[in-house]
Design an enzyme around this catalytic site. Structure first.
Site, PDB file in Angstrom:
ATOM      1  N   ASP A 208       0.876  -1.157   0.000  1.00  0.00           N
ATOM      2  CA  ASP A 208       0.000   0.000   0.000  1.00  0.00           C
ATOM      3  C   ASP A 208       0.922   1.217   0.000  1.00  0.00           C
ATOM      4  O   ASP A 208       2.105   1.120   0.338  1.00  0.00           O
ATOM      5  CB  ASP A 208      -0.965  -0.003   1.199  1.00  0.00           C
ATOM      6  CG  ASP A 208      -2.163   0.920   0.948  1.00  0.00           C
ATOM      7  OD1 ASP A 208      -2.063   1.779   0.039  1.00  0.00           O
ATOM      8  OD2 ASP A 208      -3.184   0.803   1.640  1.00  0.00           O
TER       9      ASP A 208
HETATM   10  C1  BGC Z   1      -4.916   3.398  -0.030  1.00  0.00           C
HETATM   11  C2  BGC Z   1      -4.951   2.426  -1.186  1.00  0.00           C
HETATM   12  C3  BGC Z   1      -4.782   3.179  -2.468  1.00  0.00           C
HETATM   13  C4  BGC Z   1      -3.469   3.949  -2.419  1.00  0.00           C
HETATM   14  C5  BGC Z   1      -3.164   4.745  -3.674  1.00  0.00           C
HETATM   15  C6  BGC Z   1      -3.672   4.258  -0.063  1.00  0.00           C
HETATM   16  O1  BGC Z   1      -3.702   5.236   0.918  1.00  0.00           O
HETATM   17  O2  BGC Z   1      -4.984   2.693   1.193  1.00  0.00           O
HETATM   18  O3  BGC Z   1      -6.141   1.694  -1.172  1.00  0.00           O
HETATM   19  O4  BGC Z   1      -4.821   2.318  -3.565  1.00  0.00           O
HETATM   20  O5  BGC Z   1      -3.509   4.857  -1.332  1.00  0.00           O
HETATM   21  O6  BGC Z   1      -4.031   5.797  -3.829  1.00  0.00           O
END
Ligand code: BGC
Length: 728
Positions: A261
């Site tokens: 993530d």
């Molecule tokens: C989220 C993800 C997301 C990523 C990119 C993160 O903060 O938890 O689900 O895909 O950001 O935007």
């Protein structure tokens, strides 16, 4: 040289070149291509493909013509294009897309054909935008109704989530777009999401939280998975050796790439050895600050290369990671079968509308106030619509799932179109802007004024349609923060009650990814829950309200009467949201309806519940054994007056089981076609025998329950229409 000889030499050279470039030969077996590409890459080039090179891309190998990976959120449509290296919108004019319904809505359809249609349509939009990886879908379990991201997931039941996600992934990946299944694993709350350590029994971990992910791996061969921010056994899940190398890669034999993530990698050695393959970040130095082009400083950049050079991590670890990334590249950005796709086509809006129509759940319909058939509307002369969600764009906000839509049909617009001059509108309350990590301070005087206006308007109305619920503001359904209350926000409970005192012909329509309390339930005539419906919100809703479409959605979550009824609440803060960044899932496997039905706690609306404008009779269920499957058959007859679809659910009970089990567990479901009045359909619901297994903690493996057991066939977990006993 003779002509023939020249030809032979040319052919030999061509053959040598072809042989030499196996990695470019799209007819060659994937593993040979990966091996060949790997053999041509320097250590540095291998390291380069393991981390971000911008906010949403990771590098390829330009020297070898190996393409980069373009990623984007996910999961309900392609996110607006952002600048290469910042979180600012790139201000493109061609990145307007279709917002598809939330995944909770998809789950509420209980229709795997809808999953296929969703996966196909949304991935066509990703392909058209030049993306290779779609950051979604998500199958974290809706353990708490306060979870700010529950709308991005598929409800509280691992069987339903698993069955619904598999066709979605298959359809998307058939188009050459990798799904990046989120968030592996236990990212079940947003409070303290970056650091909370989840303590959960092995049995609950396997049977509840890992199960939908396992299905996506084993049945849909999902190409990429996103590690979650939280910890399990004290280690962040983005580089948790036991979880990623142990369970996911070794035990489940998964060959895909594990993507962190954004900013989820927190430790250099763990990032190197804990099963992470592609490190992505929120800021250029990983998580904390912005700097220009600092991507080499990611844990899987220069620091990893140094660990390799110093011999602290073996080269085999590098080759393993690089192979997984190359595999992903060949499956997506260099896949000749990847579709060109399209964006905002009428076909996509149709899919969006159909999923919405099938996911909307009718919860109450006293005296058949619904449907509001336009041809019989002589009885109403003055319809009042109240509520902010009648006009508010619910594709804005929510965090990374926010979308920039080309067209959004609001409920109010669609109602006005359907019922022409009869519709008036009063906002009734306001909630401020949907902004990540920011809540507008609301002006009490303005709130009171909006309420007074609505109550005044109600006096002249002969029907009120209240359209409210949650929204995508921070501390509603929004990333990085949970809801702060189980109640509807912005004074809606009081407003609904007061409106209902003025006019008893009142239908409450709510949007939201979570259940909520309904202290006014007895005072209103109808309740319709819509999740989030995307671009075709208004059309889907009005088609259901008007009876153009007979509602057939059913709840993928339990609506408790009061917050205290949810299983973990009795265990206090340790069980949610945690104390000192430790949370204990003390309810074990008794999540959602597993708790309500086993402990005789009566919910407001049970899991699997949803009304229709027609009625269905269930024939006596039967079972047959077919190889490794048990087939449950039941005949459903439409005994009402309008055409409709029914969802039959099969719950397993094993009262003599040698281990403690929930009283009922979903193990199969089926949805009929549109049945005309009087028409019947026999549903064949296939249950693989492995679904009867439980996780045996002493043996650390799956074991078969002891029988005899019962399959309860019903319209919801609490509405069982027939039973069939099966011996072991
Ligand atoms: C989220 C993800 C997301 C990523 C990119 C993160 O903060 O938890 O689900 O895909 O950001 O935007």
């Amino acid at each position: 040289m003779k002509k023939n000889t020249i030809l032979a030499v040319l052919m030999a050279m061509a053959a040598m070149t072809a042989q030499a470039q196996t990695y470019l030969d799209t007819n060659a077996p994937l593993e040979e291509r990966v091996k060949d590409a790997l053999s041509r890459m320097t250590t540095h080039e291998k390291v380069q493909i393991l981390h971000a090179q911008s906010k949403f891309t990771s590098a390829g190998v330009p020297r070898l013509g190996i393409r980069q990976l373009n990623m984007d959120d996910g999961p309900h449509g392609v996110r607006e294009e952002l600048e290469w290296n910042t979180w600012n919108p790139a201000k493109w004019t061609n990145d307007y897309i279709v917002a598809f319904p939330s995944l909770t809505c998809l789950a509420a359809t209980w229709n795997t054909e809808m999953s296929t249609a969703y996966g196909n349509a949304v991935s066509e939009e990703f392909a058209f935008r030049g993306k290779d990886i779609m950051l979604g879908p998500g199958v974290n379990i809706q353990r708490t109704p306060l979870n700010g991201r529950a709308f991005e997931y598929m409800g509280e039941d691992p069987f339903l989530a698993g069955e619904m996600v598999v066709p979605y992934i298959k359809a998307a990946q058939a188009n050459g777009i990798a799904c990046c299944l989120k968030h592996f694993v236990l990212n079940d709350q947003e409070t303290d999401r970056f650091g909370i350590n989840v303590n959960v029994s092995d049995r609950a971990m396997r049977e509840i939280y890992l199960r939908p992910f396992q299905k996506a791996v084993e049945k849909a061969h999902v190409y990429t998975i996103m590690g979650s921010y939280n910890k399990w056994k004290g280690v962040h899940c983005c580089h948790n050796d036991e979880l990623l190398n142990g369970i996911l890669k070794k035990e489940w034999n998964w060959d895909g790439a594990l993507v962190s993530d954004w900013g989820g990698a927190t430790n250099g050695l763990e990032a190197a050895t804990g099963g992470l393959d592609i490190e992505m970040g929120t800021y250029t130095d990983g998580k904390t600050k912005e700097s220009e082009f600092g991507y080499e400083m990611y844990y899987l950049g220069n620091p990893f290369e140094q660990l390799l050079k110093d011999g602290k991590v073996p080269m085999s670890v590098l080759d393993e990671k690089a192979s997984r990334v190359l595999r992903t590249i060949f499956r997506t950005s260099m896949n000749p079968k990847k579709v060109i796709g399209n964006q905002c086509s009428e076909a996509h809006y149709d899919v969006c509308r159909q999923i919405g129509e099938e996911g909307i759940v009718l919860l109450k319909n006293e005296k058949n106030i619904l449907p509001l058939d336009p041809s019989k509307w002589t009885k109403y002369h003055n319809v009042l619509v109240v509520g902010e969600n009648a006009t508010r764009s619910l594709t804005q906000g929510g965090g990374s799932s926010e979308l920039k839509t080309l067209r959004d049909i609001s409920p109010l617009d669609a109602l006005k179109k359907q019922y022409e001059q009869m519709v008036d509108y009063a906002q009734g309350y306001y909630s401020g802007k949907a902004m990540y990590d920011h809540v507008d301070k609301l002006d009490e005087a303005k709130q009171a004024e909006l309420k007074a206006q609505a109550l005044e308007a109600a006096k002249g109305a002969d029907l009120i349609i209240f359209i409210g619920g949650l929204n995508k503001n921070t501390h509603q359904d929004c990333e990085n923060g949970d809801r702060e209350s189980y109640d509807l926000p912005y004074g809606q409970n009081e407003l609904i009650s007061e409106l209902a005192k003025i006019q008893k012909n009142i239908v409450v329509v709510t949007f939201g990814g979570n259940p909520y309390s309904m202290p006014w339930l007895k005072e209103v005539a109808g309740v319709v829950h819509c999740w989030y419906l995307g671009s075709e919100s208004g059309t889907a809703l009005v088609n259901v309200l008007s009876g153009e479409v007979c509602p057939s959605g059913k709840l993928p979550v339990t609506f408790a009467e009061k917050y205290e009824d949810y299983p973990y609440v009795q265990y206090g803060k340790e069980a949610y949201p945690g104390v000192n960044k430790e949370v204990y899932y003390k309810e074990g496997i008794f999540v959602g309806y597993r708790h309500f039905s086993s402990n005789n706690v009566k919910p407001l609306f049970p899991f699997g519940f949803g009304l229709s404008y027609t009625k269905f009779a269930y024939g006596k269920p039967t079972t047959t054994m077919e190889g490794d499957n048990i087939v449950v058959q039941t005949t459903i007859t439409n005994t009402g007056k309008v055409a409709g679809k029914e969802i039959a659910q099969v719950y397993l009970s094993a009262p003599k089981s040698n281990v403690e089990r929930p009283v009922k567990e979903l193990k199969g479901f089926g949805k009929t076609k549109l049945l005309q009045p009087g028409e019947s359909e026999t549903l064949r619901i296939t249950i693989p025998k492995e679904e009867l297994n439980y996780w045996d903690e002493t043996k650390h493996g799956w074991a078969r329950i002891t029988g005899p057991y019962t399959f309860n066939v019903g319209a919801s977990v609490d509405d069982i229409r027939g039973k069939v006993e099966v011996d072991n």
